[in-house]
Design a protein around this motif. Structure first.
Motif, PDB file in Angstrom:
ATOM      1  N   LEU A 213      43.533  39.389  27.892  1.00  0.00           N
ATOM      2  CA  LEU A 213      42.256  40.116  28.007  1.00  0.00           C
ATOM      3  C   LEU A 213      41.085  39.147  27.871  1.00  0.00           C
ATOM      4  N   ALA A 214      41.170  38.298  26.851  1.00  0.00           N
ATOM      5  CA  ALA A 214      40.066  37.358  26.594  1.00  0.00           C
ATOM      6  C   ALA A 214      39.889  36.401  27.766  1.00  0.00           C
ATOM      7  N   CYS A 215      40.993  35.975  28.348  1.00  0.00           N
ATOM      8  CA  CYS A 215      40.915  35.080  29.517  1.00  0.00           C
ATOM      9  C   CYS A 215      40.217  35.762  30.673  1.00  0.00           C
ATOM     10  N   ARG A 216      40.612  36.998  30.953  1.00  0.00           N
ATOM     11  CA  ARG A 216      40.008  37.730  32.084  1.00  0.00           C
ATOM     12  C   ARG A 216      38.507  37.925  31.853  1.00  0.00           C
ATOM     13  N   ILE A 217      38.168  38.327  30.620  1.00  0.00           N
ATOM     14  CA  ILE A 217      36.755  38.591  30.326  1.00  0.00           C
ATOM     15  C   ILE A 217      35.952  37.295  30.377  1.00  0.00           C
TER      16      ILE A 217
END
Ligand SMILES: Nc1ncnc2c1ncn2[C@@H]1O[C@H](COP(=O)(O)OP(=O)(O)OP(=O)(O)O)[C@@H](O)[C@H]1O
Ligand SMILES: O=C(O)C1=C[C@@H](O)[C@@H](O)[C@H](O)C1
Length: 305
Positions: A213-217
């Motif tokens: 999630l953090a990577c995508r955001i």
């Protein structure tokens, strides 16, 4: 760089390789993660490279051949979770499963829940097409209801609590409709009244590991996300640490969903090492399989709470 605020959060983190390499995030004696600067930069670059590759391939994934699936598309057996065949095009499988599940659903809406960035919009659009449903994004619904201001501005101007009221009103209206796939806002699960509305349909939790999630955001930036309040110059660290705190408060609420679809499970079942290799089509197919199982378990009825 050590992230001191991690110590304030007591939740268990689940890291999925290969998003965070073990030499980059190390368990510490106090049980909290340490994230290196190098890790965060490498993540963003790697994510962008992989995303371009993914888009170039048209979001296709090669699926693992299963012995359970033999024969021509005309003789296709019913697809079980974990037995997705390469011999058929995954879009063909999705379309067929969509047709089967549509009749079982009898018009009931699907409410996708999950943390910001988990793919509710991306997967929701694919799912709605397979079911012959319309797609609605509840954040967009709220934005239109309040005259077109972006959610981030609504939260900044009126506060989160007012936004939650608008969101509840949106979900109430959407729960009165039929044949819709609804991508809910990431925090919609926190108000019990919203569950009353969502239980008019089938709720599906898209469970995506925090690091993904953090990577995508981080790849698209954190500017439009006022609830990511952890202070850091680095977008990945800011997203990761904020999501960590939010998820700790919300995990229990997400578990109210009728169905949970875990990306880690899909990857394991398909023999994929990288979560980025799981296409929205493959995720939507797993959603339909899990909904079908749920409906069978409950004799076609959604449990109301
Ligand atoms: N299966 C996937 N593989 C790789 N990237 C994905 C996948 N699904 C979604 N993404 C990317 O992740 C980002 C977030 O996806 P999306 O907007 O669908 O999430 P969301 O759950 O609707 O988020 P929000 O709650 O913030 O609206 C987008 O940039 C999207 O392209
Ligand atoms: O996780 C959350 O609380 C949010 C997610 C977004 O979809 C928006 O609904 C808003 O930014 C809040």
């Amino acid at each position: 760089m050590e992230v001191a605020a991690a110590a304030a959060c007591g939740a268990n983190l689940r890291f999925s390789s290969p998003w965070i390499w073990s030499d980059k995030v190390e368990g510490r004696s106090n049980g909290f993660p340490r994230i290196s600067q190098q890790c965060t930069r490498r993540h963003s670059t790697e994510l962008q490279r992989r995303r371009s590759e993914w888009v170039r391939r048209g979001g296709r994934v090669s699926l693992t051949v299963s012995n359970a699936c033999k024969g021509s598309p005309q003789q296709a057996p019913s697809v079980q979770s974990g037995n997705i065949c390469t011999s058929f095009d995954s879009k063909w499988l999705l379309k067929n499963k969509g047709e089967e599940v549509t009749s079982d659903l009898n018009g009931r809406c699907i409410f996708l829940v999950g943390m910001m960035g988990c793919g509710k919009t991306t997967v929701g659009k694919v799912l709605s097409e397979a079911l012959g449903y319309s797609f609605v994004d509840s954040d967009k619904y709220v934005e239109e209801a309040v005259g077109g201001s972006p959610v981030a501005q609504i939260i900044k101007q009126f506060g989160e609590s007012s936004f939650r009221d608008y969101e509840s009103e949106a979900l109430m209206n959407l729960s009165l409709m039929s044949r819709q796939v609804v991508a809910t806002g990431g925090g919609a699960v926190t108000l019990p009244i919203n569950w009353k509305y969502m239980k008019e349909g089938i709720s599906v939790y898209l469970d995506v590991p925090l690091d993904a999630l953090a990577c995508r955001i981080a790849a698209v930036g954190t500017d439009s996300r006022p609830l990511l309040t952890f202070e850091s110059e680095d977008a990945y660290t800011k997203a990761f640490m904020s999501l960590f705190t939010l998820l700790k408060k919300r995990r229990c609420s997400y578990s109210n969903a009728d169905v949970t679809v875990s990306l880690q499970n899909i990857a394991a079942n398909l023999g994929l090492e990288d979560l980025l290799d799981i296409t929205p089509t493959a995720i939507a197919l797993e959603v339909l399989i899990q909904i079908e199982n749920f409906l069978q378990r409950n004799n076609g009825m959604s449990i109301r709470i």
